[in-house]
Design a protein around this motif. Structure first.
Motif, mmCIF file in Angstrom:
data_model
loop_
_atom_site.group_PDB
_atom_site.id
_atom_site.type_symbol
_atom_site.label_atom_id
_atom_site.label_comp_id
_atom_site.label_asym_id
_atom_site.label_seq_id
_atom_site.Cartn_x
_atom_site.Cartn_y
_atom_site.Cartn_z
ATOM 1 N N GLU A 191 0.957 -1.425 0.174
ATOM 2 C CA GLU A 191 0.361 -0.011 0.094
ATOM 3 C C GLU A 191 1.048 1.109 -0.098
ATOM 4 O O GLU A 191 0.264 2.246 -0.585
ATOM 5 C CB GLU A 191 -1.249 -0.343 1.365
ATOM 6 C CG GLU A 191 -1.888 0.950 1.470
ATOM 7 C CD GLU A 191 -2.604 0.904 2.911
ATOM 8 O OE1 GLU A 191 -2.036 1.974 3.646
ATOM 9 O OE2 GLU A 191 -3.623 0.012 2.846
ATOM 10 N N ILE A 192 1.736 1.112 0.967
ATOM 11 C CA ILE A 192 2.692 2.374 0.900
ATOM 12 C C ILE A 192 3.794 2.454 -0.032
ATOM 13 O O ILE A 192 3.633 3.292 -0.770
ATOM 14 C CB ILE A 192 3.985 2.396 2.005
ATOM 15 C CG1 ILE A 192 3.305 2.450 3.405
ATOM 16 C CG2 ILE A 192 4.617 3.219 2.310
ATOM 17 C CD1 ILE A 192 3.361 1.816 4.877
ATOM 18 N N VAL A 193 4.224 1.574 -1.240
ATOM 19 C CA VAL A 193 4.969 1.696 -2.357
ATOM 20 C C VAL A 193 4.508 2.739 -3.489
ATOM 21 O O VAL A 193 4.942 2.821 -3.685
ATOM 22 C CB VAL A 193 5.298 0.024 -2.809
ATOM 23 C CG1 VAL A 193 6.441 -0.091 -3.840
ATOM 24 C CG2 VAL A 193 6.323 -0.196 -1.328
ATOM 25 N N ARG A 194 2.705 2.008 -3.385
ATOM 26 C CA ARG A 194 1.878 1.855 -4.060
ATOM 27 C C ARG A 194 1.469 3.452 -4.049
ATOM 28 O O ARG A 194 1.370 4.446 -5.429
ATOM 29 C CB ARG A 194 0.580 1.284 -4.738
ATOM 30 C CG ARG A 194 0.598 -0.090 -4.864
ATOM 31 C CD ARG A 194 -0.447 -1.349 -5.109
ATOM 32 N NE ARG A 194 -0.423 -2.779 -5.604
ATOM 33 C CZ ARG A 194 0.280 -2.169 -6.972
ATOM 34 N NH1 ARG A 194 -0.255 -1.736 -7.892
ATOM 35 N NH2 ARG A 194 0.396 -3.388 -7.537
ATOM 36 N N LYS A 195 1.315 4.036 -3.071
ATOM 37 C CA LYS A 195 1.000 5.645 -3.130
ATOM 38 C C LYS A 195 2.419 6.702 -2.898
ATOM 39 O O LYS A 195 2.067 7.429 -3.890
ATOM 40 C CB LYS A 195 0.821 5.625 -1.476
ATOM 41 C CG LYS A 195 -0.467 5.116 -1.023
ATOM 42 C CD LYS A 195 -1.055 5.509 -0.061
ATOM 43 C CE LYS A 195 -2.467 5.364 1.020
ATOM 44 N NZ LYS A 195 -1.969 5.204 2.077
ATOM 45 N N VAL A 196 3.564 5.997 -3.062
ATOM 46 C CA VAL A 196 4.666 6.594 -2.590
ATOM 47 C C VAL A 196 4.836 6.632 -4.781
ATOM 48 O O VAL A 196 4.994 7.447 -5.279
ATOM 49 C CB VAL A 196 5.933 5.691 -2.725
ATOM 50 C CG1 VAL A 196 7.476 6.048 -3.198
ATOM 51 C CG2 VAL A 196 6.037 5.969 -1.048
ATOM 52 N N PHE A 197 5.166 5.288 -5.138
ATOM 53 C CA PHE A 197 4.769 5.827 -7.032
ATOM 54 C C PHE A 197 3.659 6.845 -7.760
ATOM 55 O O PHE A 197 4.051 6.866 -8.857
ATOM 56 C CB PHE A 197 5.208 4.409 -7.815
ATOM 57 C CG PHE A 197 6.260 3.281 -7.738
ATOM 58 C CD1 PHE A 197 7.519 4.505 -8.160
ATOM 59 C CD2 PHE A 197 6.880 3.373 -6.248
ATOM 60 C CE1 PHE A 197 8.638 4.032 -8.251
ATOM 61 C CE2 PHE A 197 7.500 2.330 -6.384
ATOM 62 C CZ PHE A 197 9.014 3.402 -7.113
ATOM 63 N N HIS A 201 6.398 14.206 -11.694
ATOM 64 C CA HIS A 201 7.069 13.678 -12.688
ATOM 65 C C HIS A 201 6.629 13.697 -13.765
ATOM 66 O O HIS A 201 5.499 12.941 -14.184
ATOM 67 C CB HIS A 201 7.803 12.944 -12.589
ATOM 68 C CG HIS A 201 8.984 12.844 -12.626
ATOM 69 N ND1 HIS A 201 9.735 11.703 -14.232
ATOM 70 C CD2 HIS A 201 10.689 13.743 -12.610
ATOM 71 C CE1 HIS A 201 10.743 12.474 -14.509
ATOM 72 N NE2 HIS A 201 11.226 12.976 -13.517
ATOM 73 N N ALA A 202 7.479 14.056 -15.315
ATOM 74 C CA ALA A 202 6.696 13.855 -16.871
ATOM 75 C C ALA A 202 6.349 12.471 -16.817
ATOM 76 O O ALA A 202 5.381 11.854 -17.492
ATOM 77 C CB ALA A 202 7.275 15.082 -18.002
ATOM 78 N N SER A 203 7.669 11.774 -16.367
ATOM 79 C CA SER A 203 7.768 10.336 -17.166
ATOM 80 C C SER A 203 7.317 9.600 -16.066
ATOM 81 O O SER A 203 7.857 10.112 -15.068
ATOM 82 C CB SER A 203 9.119 10.661 -17.763
ATOM 83 O OG SER A 203 10.021 8.953 -17.753
ATOM 84 N N HIS A 204 6.629 8.411 -16.698
ATOM 85 C CA HIS A 204 5.855 7.927 -15.396
ATOM 86 C C HIS A 204 6.744 6.357 -15.568
ATOM 87 O O HIS A 204 6.290 5.047 -15.323
ATOM 88 C CB HIS A 204 4.625 7.177 -15.741
ATOM 89 C CG HIS A 204 3.534 8.402 -15.615
ATOM 90 N ND1 HIS A 204 2.659 8.768 -15.735
ATOM 91 C CD2 HIS A 204 4.055 9.442 -14.789
ATOM 92 C CE1 HIS A 204 2.057 9.717 -15.246
ATOM 93 N NE2 HIS A 204 3.069 10.233 -14.540
ATOM 94 N N SER A 205 8.133 5.954 -16.475
ATOM 95 C CA SER A 205 8.623 4.879 -15.979
ATOM 96 C C SER A 205 9.375 4.107 -14.530
ATOM 97 O O SER A 205 9.394 5.507 -14.233
ATOM 98 C CB SER A 205 9.653 5.222 -17.811
ATOM 99 O OG SER A 205 10.769 5.625 -17.200
ATOM 100 N N ARG A 206 9.240 3.529 -14.331
ATOM 101 C CA ARG A 206 9.845 2.811 -13.395
ATOM 102 C C ARG A 206 11.132 3.707 -13.480
ATOM 103 O O ARG A 206 11.601 3.958 -12.104
ATOM 104 C CB ARG A 206 9.991 1.121 -13.799
ATOM 105 C CG ARG A 206 10.764 0.436 -12.233
ATOM 106 C CD ARG A 206 10.845 -1.259 -12.878
ATOM 107 N NE ARG A 206 11.899 -1.535 -11.687
ATOM 108 C CZ ARG A 206 13.150 -1.654 -12.230
ATOM 109 N NH1 ARG A 206 13.464 -1.479 -13.520
ATOM 110 N NH2 ARG A 206 13.791 -2.763 -11.781
ATOM 111 N N PHE A 207 12.250 4.020 -14.246
ATOM 112 C CA PHE A 207 13.850 3.955 -14.146
ATOM 113 C C PHE A 207 13.559 5.363 -13.665
ATOM 114 O O PHE A 207 14.343 6.108 -12.461
ATOM 115 C CB PHE A 207 14.467 3.667 -14.908
ATOM 116 C CG PHE A 207 15.627 4.434 -15.128
ATOM 117 C CD1 PHE A 207 16.785 4.689 -14.363
ATOM 118 C CD2 PHE A 207 16.161 5.608 -16.087
ATOM 119 C CE1 PHE A 207 17.889 4.430 -14.425
ATOM 120 C CE2 PHE A 207 17.217 6.526 -15.750
ATOM 121 C CZ PHE A 207 17.938 5.826 -14.983
ATOM 122 N N ALA A 208 12.826 6.352 -14.295
ATOM 123 C CA ALA A 208 12.159 7.834 -14.049
ATOM 124 C C ALA A 208 11.661 8.323 -13.006
ATOM 125 O O ALA A 208 12.547 9.069 -12.537
ATOM 126 C CB ALA A 208 11.697 8.264 -15.420
#
Length: 264
Positions: A16-22, A29-36
């Motif tokens: 739940e915390i990780v999903r809220k963080v991302f 942030h403009a880019s939604h890639s995992r790396f960015a």
């Protein structure tokens, strides 16, 4: 049963915390890639981008090739969400019961009861003349065997004992004979968490510069030193990683034994 429930709840909380963080990072942030996204969060916190990428893999992409984040990383994730730490997050986000938690508890309770009944039945069949008052039994060849009840003791919990964690029965109670909490067994903490005495000669950092010691400043303004990150074993406060300033300011030049020798 109690251990399994705690693990399921902890994993759900962390996910739940990780999903809220991302999700927050996507809004920033403009880019939604995992790396960015990982790099963006890393730049806004003390978390490494690699730690964030592993958390993304485990909880969002459901690739369980990595283990869960450690306690210090979870605290930092919560701080990114504007909470003091994991405990503050849990207190301010209580779990809303849906009834399914109780279904899980009932199912696991039935399974546990069935297993325990089977074990006790088999014990009575194998040792029909077993005397409960005896701590040991002797077989026909004269060898001493341990009391069967000792083998059934649940030691999947642990408690803090002065300077390290020790395994203990989960049935001991909420507090152990040491006056510390009885909590679910964590192999990493059991193996790595130690309270140590340090002096200026202690190896505080690894060869690549990573900290090997974490500290806590208690109410008496004394510094306590530990060999692993996470929460203080007694009061649950977050431990801080050692820094050159703390070493120079608060760590004694000599150990207590050396100081005692010098006084003589």
């Amino acid at each position: 049963m109690k251990i399994c429930i705690f693990r399921i709840m902890d994993e759900k909380r962390i996910e739940e915390i990780v999903r809220k963080v991302f999700q927050k990072a996507k809004e920033e942030h403009a880019s939604h890639s995992r790396f960015a996204l990982s790099n963006h969060i890393s730049g806004q916190s003390d978390l490494s981008s690699k730690t964030l990428e592993r958390a993304y893999d485990r909880y969002i992409d459901k690739k369980e090739k990595h283990g869960p984040p450690n306690a210090e990383s979870i605290d930092l994730l919560c701080r990114y969400l504007m909470y003091e730490d994991y405990r503050d997050y849990v207190e301010k986000n209580p779990i809303k019961g849906t009834g399914r938690e109780w279904e899980l508890i009932v199912i696991m309770g039935i399974a546990f009861g069935t297993i325990l009944t089977t074990i006790l039945t088999l014990r009575n069949q194998v040792f029909p003349s077993y005397d409960d008052s005896s701590s040991n039994i002797e077989d026909k060849d004269g060898f001493i065997k341990k009391n069967i009840d000792e083998q059934l003791i649940d030691t999947n919990c642990m408690t803090w004992s002065d300077s390290l964690y020790v395994r203990i029965s989960c049935d001991t109670g909420p507090f152990s004979k040491y006056g510390t909490d009885v909590k679910p067994l964590n192999q990493m903490e059991l193996k790595n968490m130690r309270k140590v005495e340090v002096d200026a000669a202690y190896p505080f950092f690894s060869e690549d510069g990573k900290p090997l010691i974490w500290y806590y400043r208690n109410k008496d303004n004394e510094h306590e030193f530990f060999t692993a990150p996470g929460l203080h074993p007694v009061n649950g406060e977050t431990l801080r990683k050692i820094t050159p300033y703390i070493i120079q300011t608060y760590v004694p030049v000599h150990s207590k034994k050396e100081n005692s020798f010098i006084k003589q």
